[in-house]
Design an enzyme around this catalytic site. Sequence first.
Site, mmCIF file in Angstrom:
data_model
loop_
_atom_site.group_PDB
_atom_site.id
_atom_site.type_symbol
_atom_site.label_atom_id
_atom_site.label_comp_id
_atom_site.label_asym_id
_atom_site.label_seq_id
_atom_site.Cartn_x
_atom_site.Cartn_y
_atom_site.Cartn_z
ATOM 1 N N ASP A 1 0.826 -1.201 0.000
ATOM 2 C CA ASP A 1 0.000 0.000 0.000
ATOM 3 C C ASP A 1 0.864 1.255 0.000
ATOM 4 O O ASP A 1 2.068 1.195 0.235
ATOM 5 C CB ASP A 1 -0.894 0.013 1.252
ATOM 6 C CG ASP A 1 -2.015 -1.028 1.167
ATOM 7 O OD1 ASP A 1 -2.440 -1.343 0.043
ATOM 8 O OD2 ASP A 1 -2.443 -1.518 2.236
ATOM 9 N N TYR B 1 7.693 -9.814 6.323
ATOM 10 C CA TYR B 1 7.587 -8.370 6.522
ATOM 11 C C TYR B 1 8.318 -7.978 7.804
ATOM 12 O O TYR B 1 8.484 -8.797 8.709
ATOM 13 C CB TYR B 1 6.122 -7.944 6.663
ATOM 14 C CG TYR B 1 5.345 -7.821 5.377
ATOM 15 C CD1 TYR B 1 5.208 -6.585 4.743
ATOM 16 C CD2 TYR B 1 4.712 -8.924 4.804
ATOM 17 C CE1 TYR B 1 4.463 -6.460 3.575
ATOM 18 C CE2 TYR B 1 3.975 -8.803 3.636
ATOM 19 C CZ TYR B 1 3.848 -7.560 3.022
ATOM 20 O OH TYR B 1 3.112 -7.440 1.868
#
Lengths: 261, 261
Positions: free
Chosen positions: B58, B115
Amino acid sequence: VTGRTKSTWKLTVAYVGTEFSGWARQPGLRTVQATLEEAISRIMGGREVTITVAGRTDTGVHALGQVASFDVEGAVPDRLATRLNAVLPKDISVIACDQAPAGFDARRWATSRRYIYRVLTASQRSPFEEGRALWWPHAVDRAALEACAEALAGEHDFTAFTPTQTEHVRFDRRVAEAEWSDERSDVLAFRIEADAFMRNMIRVLVGTMLEVGGGKRTVDDFRALLAGAPRERAGETAPAHGLYFAGVEFGEGPAFVPAEA
Amino acid sequence: VTGRTKSTWKLTVAYVGTEFSGWARQPGLRTVQATLEEAISRIMGGREVTITVAGRTDTGVHALGQVASFDVEGAVPDRLATRLNAVLPKDISVIACDQAPAGFDARRWATSRRYIYRVLTASQRSPFEEGRALWWPHAVDRAALEACAEALAGEHDFTAFTPTQTEHVRFDRRVAEAEWSDERSDVLAFRIEADAFMRNMIRVLVGTMLEVGGGKRTVDDFRALLAGAPRERAGETAPAHGLYFAGVEFGEGPAFVPAEA
């Protein structure tokens, strides 16, 4: 602090040097000194201050723990660091702001300064290190770099490592520590601590050591430069954006330092 | 690679997410996908390519080791990574670009994604971590954070951790590893590896864990959320700028992954 007496303050500051035209105030330019002085004045109700710094930095040079000092008359608000950070731009931050002994002067009381020069050795550039490390995608002989760093310890005549000879009266500096280490698998860090540095000194040292690390010159050649060789004999000046002012040690009062430290 | 045959390529990419409107191409916006596709097309003499990515990110989310793939017809120049970096903007860099087995698809072949979420715990903000870590100048109970991370290992129903429930058909994900560690004295890093993630999942996990770390909720409460609790029960969504897509593992062929991975 309240009342009309004068108080002295010690400011520890970090900044990304990229968008600053160095430390020292210059008309019409965005400098660290002017930015800090304006922020201090703003939270002090318009009182003007002049700050003194432990290690002036050039355009593009960063600071992790720069130290500055200033005197101010009258009452001073609490939580100075937090108040200053609320008005300072994003690329500079006050880490601490504490009252200092009367007469404290960040430049004159400093007994040693520490710098770090960061080198990205990855084969491709990194967006995270853009403007924050020299990108050097070349073979580097680590043992040769370390031998250079070892040679730096002690007192030497660094005439070969500054282009601004007219600014200086003494060219000897005492290096307390110098070493190359691995900050990450692809980032080398050169750390150096000395009583004081001349303009560009660390950048010329790094540029010259990288020539040794690349086999363009020998460690002996480097060693020979430390005995007052002329500037032309040393290597290229490494770019400003790899250099970080890391920290300062202070004595209990004014230390003798070369005027241009 | 020469000739008129089709070849498949694997691209490993790093980018600072700040100035990108996320990964996915969107008309009129600067996205990572569009920036890369244009650069590839430019060095391929105008041939158009469409790239597929292992983990869409994003707006504001960074990548250290994103992986994408594309097919191209005909001859491909050598030293692709170097050529791409010469035309790409400074906030994105191709770390490697290698030929892949025919049929390789970065999204469909990925078996797990990693991540990192970075949290700056210093009492004052850092100019170097601006846009690169969540600044969290609050007390944090490290043991509580670690207990949460431990609870995450294994398969759970993460319904509570995504706002976009209409996008998903399955809410269970398998977490291979989750841990909090000290990246530096004032930077905490949360690392998580799973088969796939739902939108905002890590950001809601981090926001909720920081509430546990701040004493606003208990580890038991956090644990209870992992069994399909509704979104309202979990905590705030931590900001995008602390999140980094770190890397991908691939199988020997297409893996089963939820369509929205």
